[in-house]
Design an enzyme around this catalytic site. Structure first.
Site, mmCIF file in Angstrom:
data_model
loop_
_atom_site.group_PDB
_atom_site.id
_atom_site.type_symbol
_atom_site.label_atom_id
_atom_site.label_comp_id
_atom_site.label_asym_id
_atom_site.label_seq_id
_atom_site.Cartn_x
_atom_site.Cartn_y
_atom_site.Cartn_z
ATOM 1 N N CYS A 324 0.829 -1.210 0.000
ATOM 2 C CA CYS A 324 0.000 0.000 0.000
ATOM 3 C C CYS A 324 0.860 1.255 0.000
ATOM 4 O O CYS A 324 0.456 2.297 -0.531
ATOM 5 C CB CYS A 324 -0.965 -0.005 1.176
ATOM 6 S SG CYS A 324 -0.183 -0.240 2.793
ATOM 7 N N HIS A 742 -2.029 0.630 7.368
ATOM 8 C CA HIS A 742 -2.442 0.662 5.962
ATOM 9 C C HIS A 742 -2.441 2.105 5.480
ATOM 10 O O HIS A 742 -2.780 3.021 6.235
ATOM 11 C CB HIS A 742 -3.843 0.057 5.825
ATOM 12 C CG HIS A 742 -4.313 -0.062 4.416
ATOM 13 N ND1 HIS A 742 -3.792 -0.977 3.536
ATOM 14 C CD2 HIS A 742 -5.248 0.642 3.723
ATOM 15 C CE1 HIS A 742 -4.395 -0.852 2.368
ATOM 16 N NE2 HIS A 742 -5.274 0.125 2.454
#
Length: 764
Positions: A324, A742
């Site tokens: 990510c 994330h």
């Protein structure tokens, strides 16, 4: 069966076809020039010479350029629903896999691999005929059986991170307290959780694990127990298998570890591993799930109905495993027009400019991604594995599958672009983000000043929590439910003002008075880039000096004026500090501070460097230094004592090498410094410049002698660019841990804000 005519067609290719060995890299997951895969319409054409995979849009270009006609055509065809085989029977055991356990893959879409031999332009032959020439037959069989180059790379990355044996395993203390652990039916001794449970191998306590960034996990009782008792090792119940394997975590070492005596340690509490079955996912499996199957409900707009978007500029990037950070950086970079224009090429132009091996060429892979993101036929998602592997190659962190920091990756990427492309040239896109920082140091005793300049590509700002706008509303009660918490809201203007504040520097040696005194340091920007990257530092330390992330909102307006940060260089009436040599004195290090830092798990050499660099100012200052520098290559190397300065003969610069470096786009000052530092070795000098981009240019001999009475480095040309910016996008880290989480990004696309969350693209 292959006819004699077809056999005669294959004969000319026998000498061209290469054999496959262990080191052969076979690119059968993805086209070398596009993101076509075996699942795409037309599949992949695998060269039996270069072993590159070629999509249908590029196969004619490739064949014309190379003269190759024979390819192994690889397609993956979706099976029809009737091809699915239902479960033989319902699960009867709470375990993953096995005849009586849960089959996690039974609902996955199934694909069938279809291979044929193709002779361009239109001849198709089966691969299973025994009369195919043996060499071609062996190569085809080897290509089909071999792991792809991508898979080899990813397996190597995961396997390159082996667990180490815990320092506590060999002589682990276990209490004879009569505790016996049942075969099943476990529950946290501090709460009602019955999953994510960890058995402390010292006292037999069963406690829940930490809460993960997405809100799942536990309540952290196992960690609290360690903080109270210092009992180091825990095993995750539910991951114990009959062969004696399980997840073991060392809270003392703060990492997953190996316990060679695990069976013995479990037997102490009555656990017979031969009777155990795996009933929960391991931490590695959970990590893969969190990264491969991340659900958009975990992000901050989870309470809203988000409208999916697709089309040019709205393509998602598939999370290939802890990627990510890569996805958000590249979505943000390619949203910048200059970068998009530099790398976007038509398929014909992309192919014409590509080298023989496009998989190892940075420009080709950048253009490949740009075309996929912005062409009129842009797909919904792509997986730029080849580009990610190429940029990370050789880097100790970015070559792994571990989660990474976006800021560190952004700076590594800019360095990579500078190294692989012509740094300093007119089309050098890294110049879009560079600016000069002006440090002004004033001797508090004499009033004399010194100005120095360095290049930066990120403006890093502190977050002054005392400037929160909602102090009266902030609830400090830890029992308050998560959704009811009120977090500090700090305007970014307060962050800018905190950055602009002067700083007192103790033990500053002033050549004006030939003694140490206090100095006052202020930092400004002497130039402003076209695009300014700003980092707000949300990481700090707890009272026990463990790293933590600040739970704080930073309010950022659409438009920002940074004029208060503009540096103006030396002003009329200011007296420059004279040049002088700082007396070499061995700085004493407070060993008690070093010990306190080391007890937190940091390397001793790094702790000594931190205490030394912060002049024994205390644990807080040293800890902040550690957090900022723990990724430095020399962090864990011994600190050398300062050496006395000696007069050395003046070195001369090789003028021919100087001209060569300047022709490559480097400044005269950069070239001079690099050549002097590398004994005029041109190759080493080039590497030196890239690894010392933040150092000021070395003055020419003329300018050096002309300013011998001043230690101030000549300021850059006065910057007339406006210091006004409009918010273009932002990258957010989701999760409370400093080691995991994330990333998503929000970008202004036209007149709307768009959220890019790996493969998911939504109107925000």
């Amino acid at each position: 069966l292959i006819s004699n005519r077809h056999m005669s067609l294959l004969q000319p290719f026998i000498s061209q076809v290469r054999t496959v060995d262990f080191n052969t890299r076979i690119h059968k997951d993805e086209c070398a020039y596009s993101f076509a895969t075996p699942k795409s319409e037309g599949g992949l054409y695998i060269s039996l010479v270069s072993f590159l995979g070629i999509g249908k849009d590029f196969i004619d270009f490739y064949s014309k350029k190379t003269g190759e006609k024979l390819f192994l055509h690889f397609r993956q065809v979706k099976k029809e629903p009737e091809d699915y085989s239902p479960p033989k029977k319902k699960p009867t055991l709470l375990q993953i896999g096995g005849e009586e356990g849960f089959n996690l893959n039974q609902n996955e879409i199934q694909y069938e691999d279809v291979y044929t031999l193709v002779i361009l332009p239109s001849t198709t032959l089966p691969i299973n005929d025994k009369d195919i020439p043996l060499k071609i037959q062996m190569t085809v069989e080897a290509v089909i059986k071999a792991d792809s180059a991508t898979k080899k790379d990813e397996v190597a990355k995961w396997e390159g991170q082996p667990l180490v044996v815990s320092n506590y395993a060999e002589n682990l203390v276990q209490f004879d307290n009569g505790v016996k652990i049942p075969f099943s039916g476990w529950k946290c001794s501090e709460c009602d959780l019955t999953s994510n449970l960890w058995l402390n191998l010292t006292d037999g306590k069963i406690l829940c694990g930490r809460k993960t960034w997405d809100g799942t996990g536990g309540n952290g009782h196992a960690l609290e127990h360690f903080q109270k008792t210092k009992h180091p090792l825990c095993v995750k119940l539910g991951t114990i298998t009959a062969n004696g394997k399980a997840d073991v975590y060392s809270y003392a070492e703060d990492e997953m570890v190996l316990d060679p005596k695990l069976e013995e340690h479990l037997a102490h509490f009555g656990i017979n591993v031969s009777q155990m079955s795996k009933t929960e996912k391991t931490m590695a499996e959970l990590e893969i799930d969190l990264n491969f199957k991340f659900e958009s409900k975990a992000i901050e707009e989870s309470g809203k109905e988000l409208k999916p978007l697709k089309g040019p500029g709205l393509t998602g990037l598939y999370n290939t495993g802890n990627s990510c950070y890569f996805n958000t950086i590249f979505q943000t970079l390619f949203s910048i027009p200059e970068i998009r224009e530099k790398y976007y090429k038509s398929p014909e132009k992309l192919f014409a400019d590509a080298p023989t091996d496009p998989t190892s060429d940075f420009k080709t892979q950048m253009s490949k991604l740009a075309y996929a993101l912005f062409s009129k036929d842009a797909p919904e998602e792509v997986a730029p594995r080849t580009l990610k592997n190429l940029i990370g190659k050789g880097h100790p962190e970015f070559s792994t599958m571990r989660q990474q920091d976006t800021l560190e990756y952004y700076q590594h990427l800019l360095t990579t672009i500078e190294r692989l492309e012509r740094a300093g040239s007119d089309d050098d896109v890294t110049r879009l983000f560079k600016f000069k920082v002006e440090d002004r140091i004033q001797c508090a005793t004499s009033g004399n000043v010194k100005y120095t300049y360095k290049d930066e590509n990120v403006l890093s700002l502190p977050i002054p929590l005392e400037a929160a706008l909602n102090k009266d509303q902030i609830k400090m009660d830890v029992q308050t439910k998560e959704e009811e918490h009120v977090y500090p809201r700090v305007p970014i203007q307060s962050c800018l003002e905190a950055f602009a504040q002067s700083e007192h520097v103790p033990d500053f040696y002033s050549p004006a008075i030939n003694a140490t005194t206090t100095a006052i340091k202020t930092t400004r920007l002497s130039t402003f880039p076209k695009y300014l990257w700003v980092q707000v530092r949300r990481f700090t330390v707890n009272q026990d000096w463990t790293p933590k992330k600040l739970a704080v909102w930073v309010d950022v307006p659409d438009n920002l004026d940074l004029e208060l940060l503009r540096g103006k260089g030396i002003q009329p009436g200011e007296t420059p500090l004279p040049e002088g040599t700082v007396p070499v004195q061995e700085k004493k290090i407070d060993e008690s501070l070093v010990s306190q830092l080391a007890e937190m798990g940091f390397a001793v050499n790094g702790c000594r460097r931190a205490v030394h660099a912060t002049n024994n100012q205390g644990l807080d200052a040293a800890m902040n230094w550690v957090l900022e520098h723990m990724g430095d290559p020399d962090f864990d190397t011994p600190l050398e004592a300062p050496k006395a300065q000696t007069q050395v003969p003046e070195k001369k610069v090789d003028q021919e090498a100087m001209v060569m470096l300047q022709s490559m786009g480097f400044s005269e000052g950069q070239a001079r410094r690099a050549l002097l530092a590398t004994d005029n070795n041109l190759e080493r000098a080039t590497d030196y410049i890239f690894s010392h981009m933040d150092e000021p240019d070395l003055p020419t001999p003329e300018s050096s002698s002309a300013s011998s009475s001043s230690a101030a480095i000549a300021p850059p040309i006065k910057d007339e660019a406006p210091a006004k910016y409009r918010l273009h996008g932002f990258i957010s880290h989701i999760g409370r841990s400093t080691q995991s989480g994330h990333y998503v990004c929000h970008l202004r696309v036209g007149d709307k804000w768009v959220q890019f969350n790996d493969s998911h693209v939504y109107e925000s």
